[in-house]
Scaffold this active site. Sequence first.
Site, PDB file in Angstrom:
ATOM      1  N   ARG A 195       1.256  -6.414  -9.745  1.00 42.14           N
ATOM      2  CA  ARG A 195       1.686  -5.782  -8.486  1.00 42.14           C
ATOM      3  C   ARG A 195       2.022  -6.791  -7.400  1.00 42.14           C
ATOM      4  O   ARG A 195       2.562  -6.426  -6.360  1.00 42.14           O
ATOM      5  CB  ARG A 195       0.634  -4.782  -7.987  1.00 42.14           C
ATOM      6  CG  ARG A 195      -0.705  -5.371  -7.580  1.00 42.14           C
ATOM      7  CD  ARG A 195      -1.592  -4.294  -6.954  1.00 42.14           C
ATOM      8  NE  ARG A 195      -2.936  -4.760  -6.682  1.00 42.14           N
ATOM      9  CZ  ARG A 195      -3.820  -4.096  -5.952  1.00 42.14           C
ATOM     10  NH1 ARG A 195      -3.506  -2.935  -5.416  1.00 42.14           N
ATOM     11  NH2 ARG A 195      -5.031  -4.568  -5.764  1.00 42.14           N
ATOM     12  N   HIS A 252      -0.287   3.362 -10.480  1.00 45.88           N
ATOM     13  CA  HIS A 252      -1.240   3.757  -9.429  1.00 45.88           C
ATOM     14  C   HIS A 252      -0.523   4.582  -8.354  1.00 45.88           C
ATOM     15  O   HIS A 252      -0.343   4.144  -7.219  1.00 45.88           O
ATOM     16  CB  HIS A 252      -1.801   2.460  -8.837  1.00 45.88           C
ATOM     17  CG  HIS A 252      -2.976   2.591  -7.931  1.00 45.88           C
ATOM     18  ND1 HIS A 252      -3.047   3.518  -6.906  1.00 45.88           N
ATOM     19  CD2 HIS A 252      -4.136   1.897  -7.873  1.00 45.88           C
ATOM     20  CE1 HIS A 252      -4.207   3.366  -6.272  1.00 45.88           C
ATOM     21  NE2 HIS A 252      -4.881   2.390  -6.839  1.00 45.88           N
ATOM     22  N   ASP A 303     -13.407   8.724  -6.127  1.00 46.04           N
ATOM     23  CA  ASP A 303     -12.943   7.575  -6.922  1.00 46.04           C
ATOM     24  C   ASP A 303     -13.453   7.783  -8.354  1.00 46.04           C
ATOM     25  O   ASP A 303     -14.589   7.423  -8.670  1.00 46.04           O
ATOM     26  CB  ASP A 303     -13.478   6.269  -6.307  1.00 46.04           C
ATOM     27  CG  ASP A 303     -12.805   5.042  -6.892  1.00 46.04           C
ATOM     28  OD1 ASP A 303     -12.033   5.179  -7.867  1.00 46.04           O
ATOM     29  OD2 ASP A 303     -13.060   3.929  -6.378  1.00 46.04           O
ATOM     30  N   ARG A 326       0.829  -1.213   0.000  1.00 50.39           N
ATOM     31  CA  ARG A 326       0.000   0.000   0.000  1.00 50.39           C
ATOM     32  C   ARG A 326       0.864   1.263   0.000  1.00 50.39           C
ATOM     33  O   ARG A 326       1.598   1.520   0.950  1.00 50.39           O
ATOM     34  CB  ARG A 326      -0.894  -0.018   1.248  1.00 50.39           C
ATOM     35  CG  ARG A 326      -1.788   1.199   1.402  1.00 50.39           C
ATOM     36  CD  ARG A 326      -2.956   1.215   0.462  1.00 50.39           C
ATOM     37  NE  ARG A 326      -3.840   0.085   0.680  1.00 50.39           N
ATOM     38  CZ  ARG A 326      -4.773  -0.297  -0.208  1.00 50.39           C
ATOM     39  NH1 ARG A 326      -4.915   0.347  -1.348  1.00 50.39           N
ATOM     40  NH2 ARG A 326      -5.528  -1.349   0.048  1.00 50.39           N
ATOM     41  N   GLU A 330      -3.518   8.459 -10.977  1.00 49.34           N
ATOM     42  CA  GLU A 330      -3.065   7.250 -11.651  1.00 49.34           C
ATOM     43  C   GLU A 330      -3.087   7.440 -13.167  1.00 49.34           C
ATOM     44  O   GLU A 330      -4.131   7.735 -13.738  1.00 49.34           O
ATOM     45  CB  GLU A 330      -3.969   6.079 -11.267  1.00 49.34           C
ATOM     46  CG  GLU A 330      -4.160   5.953  -9.760  1.00 49.34           C
ATOM     47  CD  GLU A 330      -5.248   4.951  -9.398  1.00 49.34           C
ATOM     48  OE1 GLU A 330      -5.413   3.963 -10.126  1.00 49.34           O
ATOM     49  OE2 GLU A 330      -5.933   5.171  -8.393  1.00 49.34           O
TER      50      GLU A 330
HETATM   51  C1  BG6 Z   1      -8.300   2.750  -7.400  1.00 44.20           C
HETATM   52  C2  BG6 Z   1      -9.716   2.329  -7.670  1.00 44.20           C
HETATM   53  O1  BG6 Z   1      -7.578   2.727  -8.589  1.00 44.20           O
HETATM   54  O2  BG6 Z   1      -7.678   1.831  -6.493  1.00 44.20           O
HETATM   55  C3  BG6 Z   1     -10.477   2.232  -6.355  1.00 44.20           C
HETATM   56  O3  BG6 Z   1     -10.346   3.253  -8.553  1.00 44.20           O
HETATM   57  C4  BG6 Z   1      -9.748   1.307  -5.383  1.00 44.20           C
HETATM   58  O4  BG6 Z   1     -11.799   1.767  -6.602  1.00 44.20           O
HETATM   59  C5  BG6 Z   1      -8.314   1.784  -5.238  1.00 44.20           C
HETATM   60  O5  BG6 Z   1     -10.432   1.316  -4.144  1.00 44.20           O
HETATM   61  C6  BG6 Z   1      -7.465   0.898  -4.300  1.00 44.20           C
HETATM   62  O6  BG6 Z   1      -7.492  -0.421  -4.733  1.00 44.20           O
HETATM   63  P1  BG6 Z   1      -6.736  -1.552  -3.916  1.00 44.20           P
HETATM   64  O7  BG6 Z   1      -7.062  -2.846  -4.615  1.00 44.20           O
HETATM   65  O8  BG6 Z   1      -5.267  -1.243  -3.976  1.00 44.20           O
HETATM   66  O9  BG6 Z   1      -7.274  -1.488  -2.514  1.00 44.20           O
END
Ligand code: BG6
Length: 304
Positions: free
Chosen positions: A101, A171, A215, A75, A279
């Site tokens: 990822r 992302h 979002d 994260r 992103e």
């Molecule tokens: C974003 C999405 O790209 O990533 C969201 O648009 C999502 O809907 C977010 O919640 C995080 O995703 P993840 O899978 O890393 O928790």
Amino acid sequence: MAKQIEALNAEFALPNQLRFQSGENGLPKVQIDNGLATAEIYLQGGHITAFQPRGCEPVLWMSLLAQFQSGKAIRGGVPVIWPWFGPHAIDKHKPQHGFARTTEWQVSATKSLPDGSTQLQLQMKDTPATHALWPHAFELNLTVTVGTELKIELTSRNTGEQTITVGGALHSYFAVGDIEKIHIDGLLGHNYIDQLDGNRIKQQSEAIHIRQEVDRIYFDTEDTCTEGICAIFDAQLLRQIYIKRTGSCSTVIWNPWENKAKAMADFPDDGYRQMVCIETANAVDDVRHLASGETHTLSQIIGL
Ligand code: BG6
């Protein structure tokens, strides 16, 4: 693990610039420090977890609760989303945001460039494990160039016979002083899909201010899609971050805000105040169809 790090250093280390080390939970990572900037990249996910130009504050946000575990998404930083963005279109049991990822990438090259920057090239090819999730032959190359700017290039190549469809995103999680004291420029007049309002299409009529969960997938039409640039104006850290994108006609803006942050085990409850995701994507209709042998490069340059 120590043997893997030793072998990587023997083949790819660059004196005074780039070294492989054992990172969190022993996962192998690349540490770059070249006089222009420092950066850290985990082989798992080809995941950039830090970028800091010399004399500046960190540009990327990393969750203090990020889990560094084999096969789990990290994260923060810059997760590489591929070959699909978001949930899988047909099979909801397949991993959200694809498998790039959570897969360990191979190192293919390292280079010092004449301007003092450092380049790392990673590669992933199809394996029985990727075929179980996505039954196609491919080669994916990720080039990360660390200098006063951070350049990330993700090139998909179809190495099979049938046409493939690839989506994805870089992302990127950006560090901000206070989410309520920033605005984002570069998407004025664009339409977006509001993923929190039944995927309704809306139009951005001013700079983006974030005061609640967001979002959104902003998109260009085919004839307006050119190289784009977004900027985060941060009135608390007194800085601007710019993000230049190519090979992308869709940009995702995400902030989970309070409730969603609390619901995520790897996200501090108040962490949403210090981050925003912008992103550079190939999402929704912006996926790319690659015939046998064709390539597509999604790239972004991040700077201050
Ligand atoms: C974003 C999405 O790209 O990533 C969201 O648009 C999502 O809907 C977010 O919640 C995080 O995703 P993840 O899978 O890393 O928790």
